[in-house]
Design a protein around this motif. Structure first.
Motif, PDB file in Angstrom:
ATOM      1  N   HIS A   1     -48.799  24.904   2.441  1.00  0.00           N
ATOM      2  CA  HIS A   1     -47.895  25.180   1.324  1.00  0.00           C
ATOM      3  C   HIS A   1     -47.751  26.686   1.105  1.00  0.00           C
ATOM      4  CE1 HIS A   1     -47.534  20.990   0.400  1.00  0.00           C
ATOM      5  NE2 HIS A   1     -48.828  20.871   0.246  1.00  0.00           N
ATOM      6  N   ALA A   2     -48.817  27.433   1.312  1.00  0.00           N
ATOM      7  CA  ALA A   2     -48.749  28.893   1.191  1.00  0.00           C
ATOM      8  C   ALA A   2     -47.876  29.474   2.303  1.00  0.00           C
ATOM      9  CB  ALA A   2     -50.151  29.498   1.244  1.00  0.00           C
ATOM     10  N   LYS A   3     -47.931  28.881   3.496  1.00  0.00           N
ATOM     11  CA  LYS A   3     -47.084  29.340   4.597  1.00  0.00           C
ATOM     12  C   LYS A   3     -45.606  29.125   4.267  1.00  0.00           C
ATOM     13  CE  LYS A   3     -50.414  28.298   8.238  1.00  0.00           C
ATOM     14  NZ  LYS A   3     -50.701  27.425   9.397  1.00  0.00           N
ATOM     15  N   ILE A   4     -45.291  27.964   3.701  1.00  0.00           N
ATOM     16  CA  ILE A   4     -43.910  27.678   3.314  1.00  0.00           C
ATOM     17  C   ILE A   4     -43.459  28.649   2.222  1.00  0.00           C
ATOM     18  CG2 ILE A   4     -42.412  25.970   2.192  1.00  0.00           C
ATOM     19  CD1 ILE A   4     -44.133  23.814   3.657  1.00  0.00           C
ATOM     20  N   LYS A   5     -44.328  28.901   1.253  1.00  0.00           N
ATOM     21  CA  LYS A   5     -44.004  29.856   0.184  1.00  0.00           C
ATOM     22  C   LYS A   5     -43.690  31.225   0.776  1.00  0.00           C
ATOM     23  CE  LYS A   5     -46.214  32.334  -3.638  1.00  0.00           C
ATOM     24  NZ  LYS A   5     -47.403  32.412  -4.499  1.00  0.00           N
ATOM     25  N   PHE A   6     -44.555  31.697   1.654  1.00  0.00           N
ATOM     26  CA  PHE A   6     -44.365  33.020   2.262  1.00  0.00           C
ATOM     27  C   PHE A   6     -43.075  33.065   3.068  1.00  0.00           C
ATOM     28  CE2 PHE A   6     -44.881  35.962   5.830  1.00  0.00           C
ATOM     29  CZ  PHE A   6     -45.075  37.154   5.134  1.00  0.00           C
ATOM     30  N   ALA A   7     -42.825  32.032   3.873  1.00  0.00           N
ATOM     31  CA  ALA A   7     -41.625  32.002   4.716  1.00  0.00           C
ATOM     32  C   ALA A   7     -40.358  31.966   3.872  1.00  0.00           C
ATOM     33  CB  ALA A   7     -41.671  30.801   5.657  1.00  0.00           C
ATOM     34  N   LEU A   8     -40.338  31.153   2.843  1.00  0.00           N
ATOM     35  CA  LEU A   8     -39.153  31.052   1.989  1.00  0.00           C
ATOM     36  C   LEU A   8     -38.902  32.349   1.244  1.00  0.00           C
ATOM     37  CD1 LEU A   8     -36.827  29.410   0.883  1.00  0.00           C
ATOM     38  CD2 LEU A   8     -38.406  28.349  -0.728  1.00  0.00           C
ATOM     39  N   ASN A   9     -39.949  32.921   0.667  1.00  0.00           N
ATOM     40  CA  ASN A   9     -39.792  34.184  -0.055  1.00  0.00           C
ATOM     41  C   ASN A   9     -39.384  35.319   0.884  1.00  0.00           C
ATOM     42  OD1 ASN A   9     -40.373  32.965  -2.499  1.00  0.00           O
ATOM     43  ND2 ASN A   9     -42.499  33.642  -2.537  1.00  0.00           N
ATOM     44  N   SER A  10     -39.944  35.341   2.090  1.00  0.00           N
ATOM     45  CA  SER A  10     -39.568  36.362   3.076  1.00  0.00           C
ATOM     46  C   SER A  10     -38.114  36.203   3.496  1.00  0.00           C
ATOM     47  CB  SER A  10     -40.470  36.282   4.308  1.00  0.00           C
ATOM     48  OG  SER A  10     -41.794  36.610   3.965  1.00  0.00           O
ATOM     49  N   ALA A  11     -37.677  34.961   3.699  1.00  0.00           N
ATOM     50  CA  ALA A  11     -36.275  34.724   4.065  1.00  0.00           C
ATOM     51  C   ALA A  11     -35.345  35.220   2.965  1.00  0.00           C
ATOM     52  CB  ALA A  11     -36.052  33.237   4.324  1.00  0.00           C
ATOM     53  N   LEU A  12     -35.696  34.951   1.723  1.00  0.00           N
ATOM     54  CA  LEU A  12     -34.869  35.426   0.611  1.00  0.00           C
ATOM     55  C   LEU A  12     -34.865  36.954   0.543  1.00  0.00           C
ATOM     56  CD1 LEU A  12     -35.780  32.714  -1.987  1.00  0.00           C
ATOM     57  CD2 LEU A  12     -33.449  33.330  -1.333  1.00  0.00           C
ATOM     58  N   ASP A  13     -36.015  37.566   0.761  1.00  0.00           N
ATOM     59  CA  ASP A  13     -36.072  39.032   0.784  1.00  0.00           C
ATOM     60  C   ASP A  13     -35.161  39.583   1.875  1.00  0.00           C
ATOM     61  OD1 ASP A  13     -37.955  39.036  -1.266  1.00  0.00           O
ATOM     62  OD2 ASP A  13     -39.673  39.300   0.088  1.00  0.00           O
ATOM     63  N   ASN A  14     -35.226  38.995   3.063  1.00  0.00           N
ATOM     64  CA  ASN A  14     -34.427  39.468   4.195  1.00  0.00           C
ATOM     65  C   ASN A  14     -32.932  39.251   3.982  1.00  0.00           C
ATOM     66  OD1 ASN A  14     -36.705  40.366   5.546  1.00  0.00           O
ATOM     67  ND2 ASN A  14     -36.967  38.445   6.651  1.00  0.00           N
ATOM     68  N   VAL A  15     -32.570  38.113   3.414  1.00  0.00           N
ATOM     69  CA  VAL A  15     -31.156  37.862   3.125  1.00  0.00           C
ATOM     70  C   VAL A  15     -30.658  38.865   2.087  1.00  0.00           C
ATOM     71  CG1 VAL A  15     -29.532  36.226   2.078  1.00  0.00           C
ATOM     72  CG2 VAL A  15     -31.168  35.436   3.791  1.00  0.00           C
ATOM     73  N   GLY A  16     -31.455  39.088   1.063  1.00  0.00           N
ATOM     74  CA  GLY A  16     -31.068  40.064   0.040  1.00  0.00           C
ATOM     75  C   GLY A  16     -30.918  41.457   0.618  1.00  0.00           C
ATOM     76  N   GLU A  17     -31.855  41.850   1.466  1.00  0.00           N
ATOM     77  CA  GLU A  17     -31.785  43.169   2.111  1.00  0.00           C
ATOM     78  C   GLU A  17     -30.546  43.272   2.999  1.00  0.00           C
ATOM     79  OE1 GLU A  17     -34.336  45.451   5.490  1.00  0.00           O
ATOM     80  OE2 GLU A  17     -35.493  44.547   3.851  1.00  0.00           O
ATOM     81  N   SER A  18     -30.276  42.222   3.757  1.00  0.00           N
ATOM     82  CA  SER A  18     -29.092  42.215   4.634  1.00  0.00           C
ATOM     83  C   SER A  18     -27.810  42.302   3.813  1.00  0.00           C
ATOM     84  CB  SER A  18     -29.069  40.951   5.490  1.00  0.00           C
ATOM     85  OG  SER A  18     -30.171  40.938   6.360  1.00  0.00           O
ATOM     86  N   MET A  19     -27.761  41.576   2.716  1.00  0.00           N
ATOM     87  CA  MET A  19     -26.569  41.620   1.866  1.00  0.00           C
ATOM     88  C   MET A  19     -26.389  43.025   1.284  1.00  0.00           C
ATOM     89  SD  MET A  19     -25.195  38.700   2.139  1.00  0.00           S
ATOM     90  CE  MET A  19     -23.983  38.724   0.853  1.00  0.00           C
ATOM     91  N   GLY A  20     -27.485  43.663   0.924  1.00  0.00           N
ATOM     92  CA  GLY A  20     -27.415  45.045   0.434  1.00  0.00           C
ATOM     93  C   GLY A  20     -26.874  45.995   1.487  1.00  0.00           C
ATOM     94  N   MET A  21     -27.295  45.803   2.723  1.00  0.00           N
ATOM     95  CA  MET A  21     -26.812  46.651   3.819  1.00  0.00           C
ATOM     96  C   MET A  21     -25.322  46.424   4.066  1.00  0.00           C
ATOM     97  SD  MET A  21     -30.134  46.341   6.345  1.00  0.00           S
ATOM     98  CE  MET A  21     -29.350  47.140   7.723  1.00  0.00           C
ATOM     99  N   VAL A  22     -24.887  45.175   4.001  1.00  0.00           N
ATOM    100  CA  VAL A  22     -23.474  44.858   4.181  1.00  0.00           C
ATOM    101  C   VAL A  22     -22.652  45.505   3.063  1.00  0.00           C
ATOM    102  CG1 VAL A  22     -21.756  42.990   4.129  1.00  0.00           C
ATOM    103  CG2 VAL A  22     -23.844  42.739   5.492  1.00  0.00           C
ATOM    104  N   LEU A  23     -23.143  45.386   1.864  1.00  0.00           N
ATOM    105  CA  LEU A  23     -22.447  45.979   0.708  1.00  0.00           C
ATOM    106  C   LEU A  23     -22.380  47.499   0.847  1.00  0.00           C
ATOM    107  CD1 LEU A  23     -21.092  45.599  -2.043  1.00  0.00           C
ATOM    108  CD2 LEU A  23     -23.356  45.699  -3.085  1.00  0.00           C
ATOM    109  N   ALA A  24     -23.491  48.106   1.231  1.00  0.00           N
ATOM    110  CA  ALA A  24     -23.500  49.569   1.403  1.00  0.00           C
ATOM    111  C   ALA A  24     -22.534  49.990   2.505  1.00  0.00           C
ATOM    112  CB  ALA A  24     -24.922  50.039   1.729  1.00  0.00           C
ATOM    113  N   GLY A  25     -22.473  49.216   3.571  1.00  0.00           N
ATOM    114  CA  GLY A  25     -21.552  49.518   4.665  1.00  0.00           C
ATOM    115  C   GLY A  25     -20.092  49.368   4.225  1.00  0.00           C
ATOM    116  N   ALA A  26     -19.839  48.348   3.424  1.00  0.00           N
ATOM    117  CA  ALA A  26     -18.479  48.120   2.951  1.00  0.00           C
ATOM    118  C   ALA A  26     -18.048  49.214   1.992  1.00  0.00           C
ATOM    119  CB  ALA A  26     -18.370  46.752   2.282  1.00  0.00           C
ATOM    120  N   GLU A  27     -18.949  49.663   1.160  1.00  0.00           N
ATOM    121  CA  GLU A  27     -18.622  50.723   0.197  1.00  0.00           C
ATOM    122  C   GLU A  27     -18.460  52.067   0.891  1.00  0.00           C
ATOM    123  OE1 GLU A  27     -21.800  50.482  -2.628  1.00  0.00           O
ATOM    124  OE2 GLU A  27     -20.841  48.875  -3.755  1.00  0.00           O
ATOM    125  N   GLY A  28     -19.202  52.290   1.975  1.00  0.00           N
ATOM    126  CA  GLY A  28     -19.156  53.549   2.692  1.00  0.00           C
ATOM    127  C   GLY A  28     -18.017  53.623   3.694  1.00  0.00           C
ATOM    128  N   GLY A  29     -17.451  52.515   4.037  1.00  0.00           N
ATOM    129  CA  GLY A  29     -16.468  52.500   5.108  1.00  0.00           C
ATOM    130  C   GLY A  29     -15.093  52.261   4.680  1.00  0.00           C
TER     131      GLY A  29
END
Length: 120
Positions: free
Chosen positions: A92-120
């Protein structure tokens, strides 16, 4: 003789009730009905302890699944701030870590996309 027969019949009935409730819990779990519980009050002594143990095992499985499902539902509604916060062990701790990490990565990726869109 009647006393012994009565005791044997009580034992047979108690074992039958234990087998029936155990079977019902297993069948419900296999059908995805993880909220189903047996009434420990129907069982005396160690049989009640066994049924209580099965009920508690189901709780230990259901609680982290429920929290992960709630986080995934929020994610589906585009809420990337949701996280699994419960204190879980083992798989259960592995699932928690994986899910939270996936959300962190998706959020980070969305931030990068947004920054790229605003800069370009």
């Amino acid at each position: 003789f009647e006393g012994i027969a009565g005791t044997v019949n009580q034992t047979i009935d108690a074992i039958g009730a234990l087998v029936e409730d155990t079977s019902n819990l297993v069948n419900a779990a296999m059908a995805g009905q993880l909220q189903t519980r047996a009434d420990t009050g129907k069982h005396g002594g160690d049989f009640g302890v066994v049924i209580n143990g099965i009920n508690e095992t189901l709780n230990a499985v259901v609680d982290p699944i429920g929290e992960a499902a709630a986080v995934l539902e929020k994610m589906a509604r585009k809420d990337l701030s949701a996280r699994v916060t419960g204190s879980f062990n083992g798989d259960h701790a592995k699932i928690k870590f994986a899910l939270n990490s996936a959300l962190d990565n998706v959020g980070e990726s969305m931030g990068m996309v947004l920054a790229g869109a605003e800069g370009g």
